[in-house]
Design a protein around this motif. Structure first.
Motif, PDB file in Angstrom:
ATOM      1  N   ILE A  11       0.832  -1.200   0.000  1.00 32.20           N
ATOM      2  CA  ILE A  11       0.000   0.000   0.000  1.00 32.20           C
ATOM      3  C   ILE A  11       0.868   1.252   0.000  1.00 32.20           C
ATOM      4  CG2 ILE A  11      -1.538   1.374   1.459  1.00 32.20           C
ATOM      5  CD1 ILE A  11      -2.913  -1.151   2.229  1.00 32.20           C
ATOM      6  N   LEU A  12       1.996   1.161   0.718  1.00 27.49           N
ATOM      7  CA  LEU A  12       2.873   2.328   0.832  1.00 27.49           C
ATOM      8  C   LEU A  12       3.802   2.475  -0.373  1.00 27.49           C
ATOM      9  CD1 LEU A  12       3.805   2.131   4.607  1.00 27.49           C
ATOM     10  CD2 LEU A  12       2.023   3.480   3.493  1.00 27.49           C
ATOM     11  N   ARG A  13       3.705   1.545  -1.316  1.00 22.45           N
ATOM     12  CA  ARG A  13       4.586   1.555  -2.478  1.00 22.45           C
ATOM     13  C   ARG A  13       4.488   2.880  -3.232  1.00 22.45           C
ATOM     14  NH1 ARG A  13       6.207  -3.356  -6.060  1.00 22.45           N
ATOM     15  NH2 ARG A  13       5.610  -4.619  -4.300  1.00 22.45           N
ATOM     16  N   ASN A  14       3.244   3.292  -3.493  1.00 22.31           N
ATOM     17  CA  ASN A  14       3.038   4.570  -4.172  1.00 22.31           C
ATOM     18  C   ASN A  14       2.171   5.430  -3.251  1.00 22.31           C
ATOM     19  OD1 ASN A  14       2.374   6.690  -5.860  1.00 22.31           O
ATOM     20  ND2 ASN A  14       2.404   5.387  -7.678  1.00 22.31           N
ATOM     21  N   LYS A  15       2.853   6.156  -2.363  1.00 21.81           N
ATOM     22  CA  LYS A  15       2.137   6.820  -1.267  1.00 21.81           C
ATOM     23  C   LYS A  15       1.141   7.851  -1.773  1.00 21.81           C
ATOM     24  CE  LYS A  15       5.670   6.188   2.279  1.00 21.81           C
ATOM     25  NZ  LYS A  15       6.790   5.767   1.407  1.00 21.81           N
ATOM     26  N   ARG A  16       1.535   8.604  -2.802  1.00 24.81           N
ATOM     27  CA  ARG A  16       0.663   9.673  -3.276  1.00 24.81           C
ATOM     28  C   ARG A  16      -0.619   9.093  -3.872  1.00 24.81           C
ATOM     29  NH1 ARG A  16       1.240  13.703  -8.008  1.00 24.81           N
ATOM     30  NH2 ARG A  16       2.066  11.813  -8.919  1.00 24.81           N
ATOM     31  N   ARG A  17      -0.443   8.022  -4.648  1.00 28.88           N
ATOM     32  CA  ARG A  17      -1.607   7.397  -5.267  1.00 28.88           C
ATOM     33  C   ARG A  17      -2.553   6.843  -4.199  1.00 28.88           C
ATOM     34  NH1 ARG A  17      -0.148   2.649  -9.123  1.00 28.88           N
ATOM     35  NH2 ARG A  17       0.789   4.288 -10.393  1.00 28.88           N
ATOM     36  N   THR A  18      -1.968   6.196  -3.191  1.00 31.94           N
ATOM     37  CA  THR A  18      -2.794   5.640  -2.120  1.00 31.94           C
ATOM     38  C   THR A  18      -3.529   6.744  -1.375  1.00 31.94           C
ATOM     39  OG1 THR A  18      -1.209   3.856  -1.881  1.00 31.94           O
ATOM     40  CG2 THR A  18      -2.759   4.170  -0.075  1.00 31.94           C
ATOM     41  N   LEU A  19      -2.804   7.832  -1.134  1.00 33.22           N
ATOM     42  CA  LEU A  19      -3.404   8.952  -0.406  1.00 33.22           C
ATOM     43  C   LEU A  19      -4.597   9.518  -1.179  1.00 33.22           C
ATOM     44  CD1 LEU A  19      -2.450  10.178   2.278  1.00 33.22           C
ATOM     45  CD2 LEU A  19      -1.608  12.118   0.961  1.00 33.22           C
ATOM     46  N   LEU A  20      -4.428   9.655  -2.501  1.00 37.05           N
ATOM     47  CA  LEU A  20      -5.522  10.181  -3.325  1.00 37.05           C
ATOM     48  C   LEU A  20      -6.726   9.235  -3.311  1.00 37.05           C
ATOM     49  CD1 LEU A  20      -3.531  11.613  -6.360  1.00 37.05           C
ATOM     50  CD2 LEU A  20      -4.841  12.899  -4.657  1.00 37.05           C
ATOM     51  N   THR A  21      -6.442   7.942  -3.398  1.00 32.23           N
ATOM     52  CA  THR A  21      -7.535   6.970  -3.372  1.00 32.23           C
ATOM     53  C   THR A  21      -8.282   7.050  -2.047  1.00 32.23           C
ATOM     54  OG1 THR A  21      -6.095   5.552  -4.650  1.00 32.23           O
ATOM     55  CG2 THR A  21      -8.108   4.563  -3.794  1.00 32.23           C
ATOM     56  N   ILE A  22      -7.518   7.090  -0.963  1.00 35.11           N
ATOM     57  CA  ILE A  22      -8.152   7.152   0.355  1.00 35.11           C
ATOM     58  C   ILE A  22      -8.952   8.444   0.484  1.00 35.11           C
ATOM     59  CG2 ILE A  22      -7.664   7.390   2.832  1.00 35.11           C
ATOM     60  CD1 ILE A  22      -5.475   5.308   2.495  1.00 35.11           C
ATOM     61  N   SER A  23      -8.394   9.550  -0.024  1.00 33.14           N
ATOM     62  CA  SER A  23      -9.124  10.821   0.055  1.00 33.14           C
ATOM     63  C   SER A  23     -10.457  10.730  -0.678  1.00 33.14           C
ATOM     64  CB  SER A  23      -8.302  11.953  -0.560  1.00 33.14           C
ATOM     65  OG  SER A  23      -7.032  11.980   0.007  1.00 33.14           O
ATOM     66  N   SER A  24     -10.443  10.132  -1.874  1.00 37.25           N
ATOM     67  CA  SER A  24     -11.707  10.089  -2.605  1.00 37.25           C
ATOM     68  C   SER A  24     -12.695   9.169  -1.901  1.00 37.25           C
ATOM     69  CB  SER A  24     -11.490   9.684  -4.066  1.00 37.25           C
ATOM     70  OG  SER A  24     -10.989   8.389  -4.140  1.00 37.25           O
ATOM     71  N   LEU A  25     -12.178   8.133  -1.238  1.00 39.73           N
ATOM     72  CA  LEU A  25     -13.064   7.288  -0.426  1.00 39.73           C
ATOM     73  C   LEU A  25     -13.682   8.089   0.717  1.00 39.73           C
ATOM     74  CD1 LEU A  25     -11.155   3.928  -0.106  1.00 39.73           C
ATOM     75  CD2 LEU A  25     -13.620   4.082  -0.184  1.00 39.73           C
ATOM     76  N   VAL A  26     -12.837   8.853   1.397  1.00 42.29           N
ATOM     77  CA  VAL A  26     -13.307   9.620   2.556  1.00 42.29           C
ATOM     78  C   VAL A  26     -14.402  10.608   2.128  1.00 42.29           C
ATOM     79  CG1 VAL A  26     -12.639  11.368   4.249  1.00 42.29           C
ATOM     80  CG2 VAL A  26     -11.175   9.389   3.884  1.00 42.29           C
ATOM     81  N   VAL A  27     -14.105  11.368   1.073  1.00 44.04           N
ATOM     82  CA  VAL A  27     -15.062  12.383   0.625  1.00 44.04           C
ATOM     83  C   VAL A  27     -16.370  11.722   0.167  1.00 44.04           C
ATOM     84  CG1 VAL A  27     -15.502  14.146  -1.108  1.00 44.04           C
ATOM     85  CG2 VAL A  27     -13.272  14.025   0.005  1.00 44.04           C
TER      86      VAL A  27
END
Ligand SMILES: Nc1ncnc2c1ncn2[C@@H]1O[C@H](COP(=O)(O)OP(=O)(O)OP(=O)(O)O)[C@@H](O)[C@H]1O
Ligand SMILES: [Mg+2]
Lengths: 379, 237
Positions: A11-27
């Motif tokens: 999951i931490l392999r591509n931190k920015r991509r994961t962060l964006l995915t999680i953000s869109s989930l949160v929103v």
């Protein structure tokens, strides 16, 4: 589980991509929970309607008034415990934006007929004793700072009439956003053409079994009068409002579906990229001896972990925000704006579903490659 | 004489690409015995990797039979082959193929995750393997913190950590400078020499091949000469 660390590091392999995915989930989850909470409120009217109360109105529509004189006849119908006027005044406090419901009622009967309204005996007494008195819900106090003794003027565009009331009590329970005052007091002030009329009567039946019969009996009394009535249980009344609301509900469900769909696209795209970039690594794992199922499960675990993190944050944020600020104060007819436990659980299940669906095809495809094919990948 | 570890009988491998048929291996026969160290040489496209992949159960023959440790690979399912590979084969890639987000230790541990070993047993085996390739002090480094030679040493540790019967290396020095390549060949040589590991090595480099006890050549899918070395002249350990 010995693979948890591997999944987490992936999951931490591509931190920015994961962060964006999680953000869109949160929103997305925050939005979906908000919309679901609105839908819950729409249904509340029918869920919480009193089983003993009926509402009687003009047979044509709520826009027509019925004579106050009906009340005496209604009270004589067998099965009727009590009845009182419950008349829409439509008064506006200072500005049209300050919308809240206000009804002319029989102050001495309100406590009996609408027992959800709770107030101290002393407040009930001072309300009943003051013909000019009014009571307000706790949320109106929060919104406008009403205090007992304060003079409040409401201007009704229906009657083109301003009426001044004196706050005599603050109640809790029910929606807490209504102002009740004396029907008699209003009736005196109204011009001749508007006197002795009400929009609805609120009727208390002796028992739930009496309710349908009481409704029919009342309507048959007035069937051939100038003002025929339509009397139905409070639940039916709320339902007819819901039918009016049906389109809005459909619309909200549509938006929720659209949010879910776009979330699926976003997450599906991310997971497809994650999987594709690691095709060669899949070949290596297979060469080491990893089974197809294990490899697919690793990707599935990855998507589920991301979904859980996003869901966790989104749900916690929605729960925290809506518990901290009660939006129902600002929305007419809303009693509360706190997501139910069911809504939160459903949101969580939804994100797990999105997680699984987002990765299932990519994981199936890549794990099914032969070792040689996967190793040759140049991604 | 004991039974061979590897027995390749009359193996042909054909690929079909864009409607054309390529014969990668043409009726190949080969036997390897325990403790053998074979260098397979030949020009590009001669079928070296193809043969190695058949022995590893990574690819399947078109005709013929491949038997490793008494097991007929041609008759096994993909899933059975995976389990079998984990237990019997150590594969070393030209491009190392380490998992970039895992440390050296975790990379070497990967094949052991598929076994029933306890965490403590896994740790012991991983440490032993890393010690064998001289990387005990780099255990918790990630691949990007290692030199190419060190990465390949981690990959060798990963290949030997399950104590496989057969080590297969496809141009393990192909991406390395001469010095690192030398180190890698020394390690493979030691594994063969000291631990009696059976190794098959594919290489373009005659110097690397000279570490092996035996050399064979592939030409257009046909296995040709046998070149035996009298002594393992490079072993310096
Ligand atoms: N999956 C495949 N599909 C089609 N053709 C293939 C495939 N794999 C290998 N070949 C062909 O088979 C032949 C042998 O390939 P192989 O990879 O075994 O050669 P090699 O000796 O390892 O070459 P190199 O030294 O370049 O690695 C080549 O002609 C190659 O193009
Ligand atoms: Mg090759």
């Amino acid at each position: 589980m010995k693979y948890a660390k591997l999944i987490f590091k992936n999951i931490l392999r591509n931190k920015r991509r994961t962060l964006l995915t999680i953000s869109s989930l949160v929103v997305s989850l925050f939005l979906i929970i908000s919309l679901a909470t609105i839908l819950t409120e729409f249904d509340r009217g029918t869920d919480e309607a009193s089983p003993l109360r009926l509402i009687s109105r003009h047979a044509v529509s709520l826009g027509f008034v019925i004579p106050m004189a009906h009340l005496q006849k209604i009270k004589t119908v067998p099965g009727v415990k009590d009845a009182m006027p419950f008349s829409w005044f439509g008064g506006i406090y200072k500005d049209e934006r300050n919308f809240f419901a206000n009804f002319a009622v029989d102050a001495r009967k309100l406590r009996e007929v609408v027992p959800e309204v709770k107030m101290s005996d002393a407040d009930w007494q001072s309300f009943i004793n003051d013909r000019q008195g009014a009571i307000v819900g706790q949320k109106l106090v929060t919104l406008y700072g009403f205090t007992p003794g304060q003079r409040v003027t409401l201007k009704s565009p229906i009657y083109n009439q301003s009426v001044e009331f004196i706050i005599r009590g603050v109640y809790t329970g029910s929606d807490e956003k209504t102002l009740y005052f004396h029907y008699d007091y209003l009736n005196e002030l109204l011009p001749a053409w508007a006197k002795d009329q009400v929009s609805t009567f609120s009727i208390m039946a002796n028992s739930a079994e009496d309710v349908p019969r009481v409704g029919q009996a009342i309507d048959s009394i007035f069937a051939n009068s100038d003002a025929p009535t339509k009397t139905e249980s409070e639940r039916e009344f709320a339902l007819s409002f819901q039918t009016m609301m049906g389109g809005v509900k459909q619309f909200l469900y549509g938006i929720m579906a659209a949010i879910t769909f776009s979330l699926l696209l976003v997450m599906g795209n991310t997971m497809a990229m994650n999987v594709r970039e690691r095709t060669k690594e899949v070949g290596t794992l297979k060469a080491i001896g990893f089974q197809r199922g294990t490899i697919a499960a690793l990707f599935l675990g990855e998507a589920l972990m991301v979904a859980c993190i996003g869901a966790g944050i989104g749900i916690a944020a929605a729960a925290a925000v809506f518990n901290a600020v009660d939006l129902s104060i600002y929305i007419p007819n809303f009693i509360s704006f706190v997501p139910t436990g069911e809504t939160l659980v459903a949101a969580f299940v939804l994100s797990l579903f999105v997680g699984v669906v987002s990765v299932i095809y990519s994981a199936y495809r890549v794990s099914g490659l032969t070792v040689a094919e996967a190793l040759r990948s140049t991604e | 004489m004991s039974e061979p570890i590897v027995r390749v009988r009359n193996v042909t491998k054909r690929f079909v690409r864009d409607g054309f048929e390529v014969i990668a291996l043409d009726q190949v026969d080969l036997e390897l015995y325990e403790g053998d160290f074979l260098a397979l040489m030949g020009p590009s496209g001669s079928g070296k990797s193809t043969l190695l992949n058949l022995l590893a159960g990574i690819d399947r023959v078109t005709e013929g039979e491949v038997e490793v440790m008494g097991t007929q690979l041609t008759r096994m399912s993909e899933s059975q082959l995976a389990t079998w590979r984990n237990a019997h084969i150590g594969y070393i890639f030209q491009t190392f193929n380490l998992v970039p987000v895992l440390t050296a230790f975790e990379n070497v541990e990967l094949p052991l995750l598929l076994t029933k070993l306890s965490k403590a047993e896994r740790r012991r085996n991983v440490e032993t393997a890393l010690d064998l390739v001289g990387l005990s002090d780099r255990m918790h480094h990630q691949p990007k913190q290692l030199s190419g030679g060190q990465e390949q040493r981690v990959a060798i540790a990963r290949a030997i950590v399950t104590d496989p019967d057969l080590i297969l290396a496809d141009e393990p020095t192909g991406n390395l400078d001469a010095r690192s390549g030398e180190e890698i060949m020394q390690i493979l040589s030691t594994l063969n020499h000291e631990l009696n590991k059976t190794i098959m090595l594919v290489t373009h480099d005659p110097h690397a091949a000279s570490f092996a006890a035996e050399q064979r050549h592939l030409e257009k899918g046909v296995l040709t000469e046998v070149k035996e070395f009298a002594a393992r002249q490079h072993v310096t350990v």
